[in-house]
Design an enzyme around this catalytic site. Structure first.
Site, PDB file in Angstrom:
ATOM      1  N   TRP A 102       1.806  18.787  10.501  1.00 49.25           N
ATOM      2  CA  TRP A 102       0.105  18.721   9.948  1.00 49.25           C
ATOM      3  C   TRP A 102       0.974  20.609   9.376  1.00 49.25           C
ATOM      4  CZ3 TRP A 102      -3.814  16.211   8.638  1.00 49.25           C
ATOM      5  CH2 TRP A 102      -4.117  15.052   9.876  1.00 49.25           C
ATOM      6  N   ASP A 172      -3.362  26.959  13.348  1.00 49.02           N
ATOM      7  CA  ASP A 172      -4.585  25.929  13.013  1.00 49.02           C
ATOM      8  C   ASP A 172      -4.072  25.315  14.409  1.00 49.02           C
ATOM      9  OD1 ASP A 172      -4.871  23.505  13.167  1.00 49.02           O
ATOM     10  OD2 ASP A 172      -3.445  22.225  11.442  1.00 49.02           O
ATOM     11  N   LYS A 196     -11.122  17.423  18.252  1.00 47.33           N
ATOM     12  CA  LYS A 196      -9.876  16.795  19.790  1.00 47.33           C
ATOM     13  C   LYS A 196     -10.268  17.788  20.405  1.00 47.33           C
ATOM     14  CE  LYS A 196      -6.563  16.173  15.713  1.00 47.33           C
ATOM     15  NZ  LYS A 196      -6.368  16.354  14.562  1.00 47.33           N
TER      16      LYS A 196
HETATM   17  C1  LIG Z   1      -5.983  16.107  13.078  1.00 41.54           C
HETATM   18  C2  LIG Z   1      -5.490  18.118  12.909  1.00 41.54           C
HETATM   19  C3  LIG Z   1      -5.680  18.339  11.285  1.00 41.54           C
HETATM   20  C4  LIG Z   1      -6.180  17.416  10.231  1.00 41.54           C
HETATM   21  O1  LIG Z   1      -7.990  17.950  10.852  1.00 41.54           O
HETATM   22  P1  LIG Z   1      -8.614  17.360   9.961  1.00 41.54           P
HETATM   23  O2  LIG Z   1      -9.790  17.700  10.700  1.00 41.54           O
HETATM   24  O3  LIG Z   1      -8.674  15.322   9.352  1.00 41.54           O
HETATM   25  O4  LIG Z   1      -8.877  17.814   8.644  1.00 41.54           O
HETATM   26  C5  LIG Z   1      -4.600  19.246  11.040  1.00 41.54           C
HETATM   27  N1  LIG Z   1      -3.643  20.354  12.253  1.00 41.54           N
HETATM   28  C6  LIG Z   1      -4.012  19.614  13.677  1.00 41.54           C
HETATM   29  C7  LIG Z   1      -2.660  20.256  14.234  1.00 41.54           C
HETATM   30  C8  LIG Z   1      -4.579  18.283  13.684  1.00 41.54           C
HETATM   31  O5  LIG Z   1      -4.399  17.855  14.848  1.00 41.54           O
END
Ligand SMILES: *Cc1c(COP(=O)(O)O)cnc(C)c1O
Length: 360
Positions: A102, A172, A196
């Site tokens: 990511w 993030d 998540k």
């Molecule tokens: C799942 C995830 C993403 C992507 O998220 P989307 O909402 O599908 O764009 C980005 N960063 C991390 C750390 C993730 O686990």
């Protein structure tokens, strides 16, 4: 109903109490004879849902008044682009810490918009660890530093963030938000796709220092500017009302279950159950992450014998363990044990892992 142990990486388990409450009230909200997803986002019923969700996020994470809390669509992936569009100026560069897939995606997006460089990386180590990072090594022309707090695919997590310098820090936190408290002195932006650890997909939580937001690029499309969303309390256009409603219920559930500190304690205990099985398996199970970088949210491991790994994944699925297969880019196995995954489910998986080893 058959017992399903939901270890999906995302979208992932929601608390059963939340699903129950949604079942009872989402489709006839407060005797209005309207479901949450068919009412106006400008009406008082929805406004209450909206602002309660924002206030709960603020309370749970002790977010200071100097920060705005925004709900934006487009997932965490849109944030990969929006952050550089707003804050990467032509003469400057974004500094990226590469700790997994990511973070690489975030970096690639920044490079399409302007200039970026790698501040630290653990790629040569197959992303088994969080790279050691020294913010003081940033070049003078750095606009911001971007880090990924939990690496969902490789199963690594920062134990602690570095102390901030004068360069803004963007985090993030898509896969571990609401599982620990932030020191708001050390971060300027925290963002997370909800699916998540915070709710369903469709909404992204963005927590941003107001003074930083004001410095954002004024010439980008309005819809991509953070100020647009902040000025209208994330009601500039139609928000994802159903997702925000469910996110609000998850926030209430966290409140009622010990708050973020309670989530952290539970996460520590749940992760220990699985790492103990791995560490006491005489290398039958091999953890992917180095011990000091292990994630409390995503436990990644392999079975030394690859043929057995297929059998493990198949038998796990038969027994109701969902989502144990590792990400397609790395293979192996992964158990995602986010906030909503009950400790009993993790105990059942630990037991299954022990039995599988005995039988094979
Ligand atoms: C799942 C995830 C993403 C992507 O998220 P989307 O909402 O599908 O764009 C980005 N960063 C991390 C750390 C993730 O686990």
């Amino acid at each position: 109903m058959k017992t399903v142990y939901n270890f999906n990486p995302g979208p992932s388990a929601l608390p059963k109490e939340v699903l129950q409450e949604a079942k009872e009230s989402m489709f006839d909200y407060k005797d209005s004879s309207l479901s949450v997803i068919e009412m106006s986002h400008r009406g008082p019923l929805y406004e209450e849902i909206h602002f309660q969700a924002i206030n709960r996020v603020r309370a749970l994470l002790d977010v200071p008044e100097e920060f705005d809390i925004l709900f934006i669509q487009g997932g965490a992936s849109l944030q990969f682009a929006m952050l550089p569009m707003n804050f990467l100026t032509p003469e400057k560069k974004g500094a990226y810490v590469l700790s997994g897939s990511w973070s690489e995606k975030a970096y690639q997006e920044a490079e399409r918009i302007g200039n970026a460089y790698t501040l630290a990386s653990s790629k040569e180590n197959q992303f088994r660890s969080i790279p050691s990072v020294d913010y003081n090594q940033c070049s003078d022309d750095t606009s911001y530093i971007h880090i990924t707090s939990n690496n969902t695919i490789f199963g690594t997590q920062w134990a602690e963030f570095p102390k901030k310098t004068n360069i803004p820090v963007f985090v993030d936190a898509s896969s571990d938000i609401f599982s620990y408290k932030f020191d708001w002195n050390n971060v300027d932006v925290v963002y997370a796709g909800a699916q998540k650890n915070a709710g369903p997909s469709g909404v992204t939580v963005v927590i941003m220092r107001k003074s930083l937001m004001q410095e954002g690029n004024k010439s980008i499309p309005k819809i991509l500017s953070y100020e647009t969303h902040a000025k209208s309390d994330s009601l500039y256009h139609t928000p994802p009302t159903g997702s925000i409603y469910l996110l609000g219920l998850v926030m209430k559930w966290i409140e009622e279950n010990g708050g973020v500190d309670g989530m952290k304690e539970k996460a520590t205990n749940k992760a220990a159950l699985l790492y103990d099985v791995i560490d006491n398996s005489n290398n039958f199970y091999v953890g992917h992450a180095e011990k000091n970088s292990r994630s409390l949210m995503n436990v990644t491991f392999r079975i030394a014998d690859e043929a057995l790994e297929k059998k493990f994944i198949k038998e796990a699925a038969e027994k109701g363990f969902e989502g144990i297969k590792g990400h397609r880019s790395v293979g192996g196995c992964r158990a995602s044990i986010y906030n909503a995954v009950p400790v009993e489910h993790v105990e059942a998986l630990a037991q299954f892992m022990k039995e599988f080893q005995q039988n094979n």
